[in-house]
Design an enzyme around this catalytic site. Structure first.
Site, mmCIF file in Angstrom:
data_model
loop_
_atom_site.group_PDB
_atom_site.id
_atom_site.type_symbol
_atom_site.label_atom_id
_atom_site.label_comp_id
_atom_site.label_asym_id
_atom_site.label_seq_id
_atom_site.Cartn_x
_atom_site.Cartn_y
_atom_site.Cartn_z
ATOM 1 N N TYR A 143 0.865 -1.179 0.000
ATOM 2 C CA TYR A 143 0.000 0.000 0.000
ATOM 3 C C TYR A 143 0.901 1.229 0.000
ATOM 4 O O TYR A 143 1.819 1.336 0.808
ATOM 5 C CB TYR A 143 -0.895 0.001 1.241
ATOM 6 N N ASP A 238 9.419 2.914 -0.602
ATOM 7 C CA ASP A 238 8.385 3.574 0.196
ATOM 8 C C ASP A 238 8.625 3.214 1.652
ATOM 9 O O ASP A 238 8.259 2.144 2.116
ATOM 10 C CB ASP A 238 6.995 3.143 -0.271
ATOM 11 N N LYS A 266 4.630 9.184 8.537
ATOM 12 C CA LYS A 266 4.435 8.606 9.873
ATOM 13 C C LYS A 266 5.412 9.136 10.928
ATOM 14 O O LYS A 266 5.203 10.236 11.439
ATOM 15 C CB LYS A 266 4.412 7.081 9.760
#
Ligand SMILES: *Cc1c(COP(=O)(O)O)cnc(C)c1O
Length: 428
Positions: A143, A238, A266
């Site tokens: 994702y 990523d 994050k």
């Protein structure tokens, strides 16, 4: 027991799609009704009914120092007193950029954005501009946020809800995204043969977190690095989840890789909304105003978020942080495996440092197909049994759980005892 949560949820579903602002929060993957949280402190959350939980969601990764760490809260408050946003540059942005570039040698220039989604979306644009190619390669179950090009065979909430590729994504765009299984060397090689010198970018979660935690197998990322280099494809790591998580320098430090571009998010926002993308100077100097690739943001580099991120990184640099996270992770893994064995529950734990997933699968989980074969129904029961015992795991079989520096050995032992009861409960 959770009356207020129940009432709030009833109101919320009338006001917001599915009652939430992000899908996995709705507990669809585990059954039951979602819990509304009132506050967090250290490793613990308190819901609106006053129930306390040991938290392993940690806001889905950002809170590596735990909830409301006083130094981070103070940094945010100090920044807020000086003004919440200027729409002009600040010294703190330069400091955060410097720290990111220092910790990630593959990043010579970095641009701050507001979310991981923006980071990956923008990195793809840079890669397409650089190569003049349009196709991209991604891996099933990874994702990378919800940008159109990346919502193809995606993990996280898409996997949790068992959705087909999202309606609303133009077919013409989806057709430019090639997807293949993670950890599959043969298909990887075939793909680069088939699409020879046509792939603008290969984007990968170097440790998958969004089909549950799936570590890379020996040689897989090496081959990906070789093939992308040979064909001039931009390799994007990523690291929105793994950055500052699996090591201070992310998966690229832990496994010694040098991707062409990296996306972060994050942890670098310390619990506030931030993302970042970066890479070599020549790639990044295509971005406006240095170059013609357009990308902008009214609140990008927001002073509060940057202050929270800078303080978080400073605290993470204290010696022993990652050793402590590894030790807590190893103890929890061993305890959970032992508790499951005692209750004859067939499980597999995948773990890299302080990120892990407990799969209800007897076999190791090496890709998305294997993750989907895990018994998500049993996971749901296990999740609810844990919740009733004051432990909050991610409400989906397809998500990673996180340990923070606020978790103590006693917390880990409490978790293992609760899990042992939950496994026995499943057997009844
Ligand atoms: C969370 C995540 C994203 C998306 O970040 P948002 O801030 O939710 O947009 C992208 N990539 C990975 C690997 C993630 O874990």
């Amino acid at each position: 027991m959770r009356e207020k949560s129940k009432k709030l949820y009833e109101r919320a579903v009338k006001l917001m799609p599915g009652g939430v602002n992000s899908p996995v929060r709705a507990f669809r993957g585990v059954g039951g009704e979602p819990v509304f949280m009132a506050r967090g402190s250290g490793a613990r959350l308190t819901d609106v009914d006053g129930n306390e939980y040991l938290d392993y969601v940690m806001s889905w990764g950002p809170l590596i120092l735990g909830h409301a760490r006083p130094a981070v809260v103070e940094a945010i408050a100090r920044a807020a007193e000086k003004g919440t946003s200027f729409g002009a540059s600040t010294e703190a942005e330069v400091e955060l950029a410097a720290e990111i570039c220092r910790a990630y040698p593959s990043i010579e220039r970095v641009r701050l954005v507001n979310s991981g989604t923006e980071a990956t979306m923008s990195a793809l644009r840079v890669a397409r501009a650089w190569t003049g190619r349009e196709k991209i390669l991604k891996f099933e179950g990874c994702y990378h946020g919800h940008a159109d090009s990346l919502l193809v065979k995606a993990g996280s909430g898409v996997a949790t809800l068992g959705l087909p590729d999202s309606p609303g994504v133009p077919r013409a765009l989806a057709e430019l995204t090639v997807t293949i299984p993670f950890n599959d060397l043969k298909t990887l090689q075939e793909t680069f043969r088939l699409h020879r010198k046509q792939l603008a970018a290969a984007i990968v979660e170097p440790v998958v977190g969004n089909s549950g935690c799936i570590p890379p197998q020996a040689g897989f990322l090496d081959r990906l690095r070789e093939l992308t280099a040979e064909q001039g494809t931009v390799l994007i790591f990523d690291e929105v989840m793994t950055g500052f998580r699996v090591a201070y320098g992310g998966a690229q430090e832990r496994y010694r890789f040098r991707p062409d571009m990296t996306t972060l998010g994050k942890i670098i926002g310390g619990g506030l909304p931030v993302g970042a993308y970066g890479g070599s100077a020549k790639l990044m100097d295509q971005v406006a105003p240095a170059g013609p690739v357009y990308q902008a943001g009214t609140l990008s580099g927001n002073p509060l978020a940057v202050a929270a991120g800078l303080m978080t990184l400073e605290l993470l640099r204290q010696s022993g942080t990652y050793e402590k996270l590894e030790a807590l992770g190893a103890r929890l893994e061993a305890g959970l495996v032992e508790a499951a064995r005692a209750a004859s529950a067939p499980i597999t734990i995948s773990r890299v440092g302080s990120m892990f997933t407990l799969f209800f699968s007897a076999k190791p989980v090496t890709d998305y197909a294997a993750a989907k074969r895990a018994d998500a129904t049993r996971f749901g029961k296990f999740f609810r049994a844990l919740l009733d015992r004051g432990v909050y795991f991610p409400p989906s079989q397809f998500e990673a759980a996180f340990i923070s520096t606020a978790h103590t050995e006693a917390d880990i032992e409490q978790t293992i005892r609760a899990a042992a009861e939950a496994f026995r409960h499943l057997a009844d």
